[in-house]
Scaffold this motif. Sequence first.
Motif, short mmCIF file in Angstrom:
data_model
loop_
_atom_site.label_atom_id
_atom_site.label_comp_id
_atom_site.label_asym_id
_atom_site.label_seq_id
_atom_site.Cartn_x
_atom_site.Cartn_y
_atom_site.Cartn_z
N CYS A 253 37.65 -8.80 22.30
CA CYS A 253 37.82 -8.01 23.41
C CYS A 253 39.47 -7.66 23.48
O CYS A 253 40.14 -8.44 23.77
CB CYS A 253 37.44 -8.71 24.66
N ASP A 254 39.82 -6.47 23.65
CA ASP A 254 41.22 -5.96 23.55
C ASP A 254 42.09 -6.71 24.50
O ASP A 254 41.83 -6.61 25.57
CB ASP A 254 41.53 -4.53 23.67
N ALA A 255 43.16 -7.33 24.18
CA ALA A 255 44.41 -7.87 24.86
C ALA A 255 43.93 -8.61 26.16
O ALA A 255 44.42 -8.45 27.26
CB ALA A 255 45.01 -6.48 25.57
N THR A 256 43.16 -9.49 25.81
CA THR A 256 42.66 -10.31 27.05
C THR A 256 43.65 -11.53 27.10
O THR A 256 43.80 -12.14 28.20
CB THR A 256 41.13 -11.23 26.74
N TRP A 257 44.79 -11.28 26.41
CA TRP A 257 45.89 -12.29 26.83
C TRP A 257 46.89 -11.61 27.87
O TRP A 257 47.83 -12.24 28.22
CB TRP A 257 46.73 -12.27 25.27
N ARG A 258 46.41 -10.62 28.21
CA ARG A 258 47.02 -9.88 29.42
C ARG A 258 46.49 -10.52 30.72
O ARG A 258 45.24 -10.85 30.69
CB ARG A 258 46.82 -8.57 29.52
N GLU A 259 47.14 -10.47 31.73
CA GLU A 259 46.69 -10.97 32.97
C GLU A 259 45.51 -10.24 33.45
O GLU A 259 44.64 -10.39 34.19
CB GLU A 259 47.68 -10.95 34.21
N LYS A 260 45.66 -8.77 33.18
CA LYS A 260 44.86 -7.79 33.72
C LYS A 260 44.46 -6.94 32.20
O LYS A 260 45.23 -5.99 31.88
CB LYS A 260 45.39 -6.53 34.59
N PRO A 261 43.61 -7.33 31.37
CA PRO A 261 42.99 -6.73 30.11
C PRO A 261 42.66 -5.32 30.29
O PRO A 261 42.53 -5.04 31.45
CB PRO A 261 41.95 -7.60 29.87
N PRO A 262 42.62 -4.43 29.21
CA PRO A 262 42.36 -3.12 29.50
C PRO A 262 41.13 -2.87 29.97
O PRO A 262 40.09 -3.73 29.47
CB PRO A 262 42.53 -2.68 28.10
N LEU A 263 40.80 -1.75 30.85
CA LEU A 263 39.56 -1.45 31.21
C LEU A 263 38.81 -0.97 29.85
O LEU A 263 37.55 -1.10 30.12
CB LEU A 263 39.68 -0.11 32.18
N GLY A 264 39.23 -0.24 28.96
CA GLY A 264 38.57 0.42 27.86
C GLY A 264 39.65 1.08 26.87
O GLY A 264 41.02 1.11 27.21
N ALA A 265 39.21 1.88 26.18
CA ALA A 265 40.08 2.63 25.27
C ALA A 265 39.13 3.71 24.41
O ALA A 265 37.93 3.96 24.71
CB ALA A 265 40.33 1.36 24.06
#
Length: 282
Positions: free
Chosen positions: A99-111
């Motif tokens: 799942c894209d960039a779950t290493w962010r505090e706020k992962p992406p909504l989508g793409a």
Amino acid sequence: MKIEKLTTHIGAELSGVSLAEAVGNDDLFGAIKDALLQHKVLFARDQQISKAEHVAFAQRFGDLEDHPVAGSDPDYPGLVCIYKDLDSPPDHYENAWHCDATWREKPPLGAVLRCLECPPVGGDTVWANMGRAYEDLPDHIKETIDGLYARHSIESTFGARMPIEKRHALKQQFPDAEHPVVRQHPETGEKVLFVNSFTTHFTNFHTAQNVRYGQDYSPGGSSLLNYLIARAAIPEYQARWRWKPNSVAIWDNRCTQHYAVMDYWPAVRKMERAGIIGDKPY
């Protein structure tokens, strides 16, 4: 616009639609967004759109984010260039369920991902419905993971190929994020299994309720995590898309995972992705 389901549980193909038109057409964009919430990933072929139109369409969902490792088009911040050409060494970081960039505090909504060039065969992408993956879990597993949190790391994934100094600098820039193992979709209310290849470990599993002996924690906890991550690989939850030039995929990153199949080397595959900033999972 026509909407045709690809599989029972995930994915639909749009036809008779121009994504460029949706940039300025509220009704059309609203219909596309409703379809995305229902089917989780949408596909459209023959989209003759420019980079500017690609970015403008994605921005209708929200502001775009850059990627610290993959890099963006210098003229269009947030448009990540995923170019695999004959001068590039085979690079296998895509071919994992994630799942894209779950290493962010706020992962992406989508793409929104557009194909510029692709092999005549191979290089497909597969998506999995992680809401269904949670729904079908045995009740005792649901009870065990209720309230659990897990860590997600860029250091152990994108950073692993870097020299130690750069890897540590990347970790400092993006400290490990902690997310619920089961998140709630902010728009549909659906419960979603939210662990993937960026997930390293549970953070609150080691309690008296779960751990009586050391083996309950390790390998017990890690085995449970691996079991949950592997749910994305169940074919009944998946839709597979064969790319052609000017094909576009739009996915909801909050409730899906995807896997870029690396079976085409040394053919060329060039994609451009606009990722949309999301919110903090809860």
